[in-house]
Design an enzyme around this catalytic site. Structure first.
Site, PDB file in Angstrom:
ATOM      1  N   SER A 120       0.845  -1.192   0.000  1.00 13.17           N
ATOM      2  CA  SER A 120       0.000   0.000   0.000  1.00 13.17           C
ATOM      3  C   SER A 120       0.877   1.238   0.000  1.00 13.17           C
ATOM      4  O   SER A 120       1.973   1.237   0.567  1.00 13.17           O
ATOM      5  CB  SER A 120      -0.908  -0.003   1.238  1.00 13.17           C
ATOM      6  OG  SER A 120      -1.515   1.256   1.432  1.00 13.17           O
TER       7      SER A 120
ATOM      8  N   TYR B  43      -2.805  -0.167  10.356  1.00 11.06           N
ATOM      9  CA  TYR B  43      -2.900  -0.620   8.966  1.00 11.06           C
ATOM     10  C   TYR B  43      -1.630  -0.262   8.194  1.00 11.06           C
ATOM     11  O   TYR B  43      -1.032  -1.108   7.521  1.00 11.06           O
ATOM     12  CB  TYR B  43      -4.118   0.001   8.292  1.00 11.06           C
ATOM     13  CG  TYR B  43      -4.169  -0.251   6.805  1.00 11.06           C
ATOM     14  CD1 TYR B  43      -4.561  -1.494   6.301  1.00 11.06           C
ATOM     15  CD2 TYR B  43      -3.805   0.746   5.893  1.00 11.06           C
ATOM     16  CE1 TYR B  43      -4.588  -1.741   4.937  1.00 11.06           C
ATOM     17  CE2 TYR B  43      -3.835   0.505   4.530  1.00 11.06           C
ATOM     18  CZ  TYR B  43      -4.226  -0.734   4.058  1.00 11.06           C
ATOM     19  OH  TYR B  43      -4.240  -0.974   2.709  1.00 11.06           O
TER      20      TYR B  43
END
Length: 319
Positions: free
Chosen positions: A188, A204
């Site tokens: 990500s 996250y």
């Protein structure tokens, strides 16, 4: 005068070198994004592909692309009905050209050793050439670190770190025996590849930073054994996880992103396969960290406010 001339010559030389370096990097980028041929995954690595998080978004789109390339699929997910629905959809589009197997497993609820055992048993005897570690979990909306409850914290770590790590361990054994394979870990931009920080999504972002470094390290460990390991960095994609429905130049559909994803498999350790995302990263990196940090914090504070409001409304409706 001679000293001044020497300085001018030195500055001009450095400028020329810098210009040449920029031109070389640009040519290299154009080649990678538009001209470099993709690898024949079935011929290069094997006839089966394992995809985690394969029932939605990027994972489902990649599974469809791999099937269209003639690879048999092992679809891994936590919902048996969604797995069956995805399998049926792929068969409708591709026909009987590929075989499909499914594994129902919830990484948020199962320990690492059990994940390795289950995956290992299910793929035993298969010529697994490609692994796509796509399963991922994020917060429902932005929140401060102390607001993340224990269940959510453990689930994010379990899915994003434990799942990817132990599935990789299970698949590596077969790849080492035949001395070839490709492992793709979906990272990500929040990991630091694109932005300097990712406040209010701390856990996250930290799990995705783990995935990036994990990929770099095992790439060095297993390259000599014919195994190509890569971490792909998507920015925003129109998926359920991002809660984005509309696509745009910088926000592709999962199907568009998956095509770019397959073209990159087997090459760089860290890859930003979708070229507008790569361009976007360059623009973001040009900003000073303090500017990035300020803008992201303000943006996510707004998301938190809207998320809390929506949560309160849903709670009131239930009463």
């Amino acid at each position: 005068m001679e000293f001044q001339a020497l300085i001018l010559i030195s500055v001009a030389t450095l400028g020329f070198i810098s210009l040449c370096s920029s031109i070389i990097n640009l040519v290299k980028w154009v080649y990678i994004m538009f001209l470099r041929p993709p690898k024949n995954l079935k011929r290069s690595y094997g006839s089966w592909a394992v995809i985690t998080g394969s029932t939605d978004g990027i994972g489902k789109a990649i599974a469809m692309e791999l099937a269209s390339e003639g690879l048999n699929l092992v679809l891994v997910g936590r919902d048996s009905l969604k797995l069956e629905s995805t399998s049926s959809e792929i068969r409708r589009r591709i026909g009987d050209r590929v075989s499909i197997r499914t594994i129902v497993i919830d990484f948020a609820k199962v320990g690492g050793e059990e994940i390795e055992k289950r995956i290992g048993e299910e793929i035993e005897g298969l010529d697994v050439g490609v692994l796509i570690n796509n399963a991922g979990l994020a917060y429902p909306f932005a929140r401060f670190f102390h607001e993340v409850d224990l269940n959510l914290m453990e689930s994010v770590v379990g899915v994003n770190i434990v799942g990817a790590t132990w599935v990789t361990k299970a698949v590596l054994a077969g790849m080492l025996k035949k001395k070839k394979g490709a492992i793709v870990n979906i990272g990500s931009g929040s990991s630091g590849a694109a932005v300097s920080s990712y406040p209010l999504y701390t856990i996250y972002a930290a799990t995705k930073a783990y995935i990036e470094l994990f990929s770099r390290c095992i790439s060095l460990e297993y390259k000599q054994h014919g195994i190509d390991v890569q971490c792909q960095i998507p920015l925003l994609v129109a998926t359920k996880m991002t809660s984005i429905k509309r696509t745009s130049f910088f926000i592709p559909s999962p199907e568009t992103y998956s095509k770019a994803s397959l073209r990159a498999i087997g090459y760089e350790q860290i890859s930003i396969p979708y070229w507008p995302h790569s361009l976007q990263c360059c623009l973001i990196r040009a900003l000073p960290d303090v500017v990035q940090d300020y803008c992201l914090l303000r943006y996510f504070l707004g998301m938190r406010k809207r998320g809390l409001k929506k949560q309160q409304q849903e709670q009131q409706q239930k009463k």
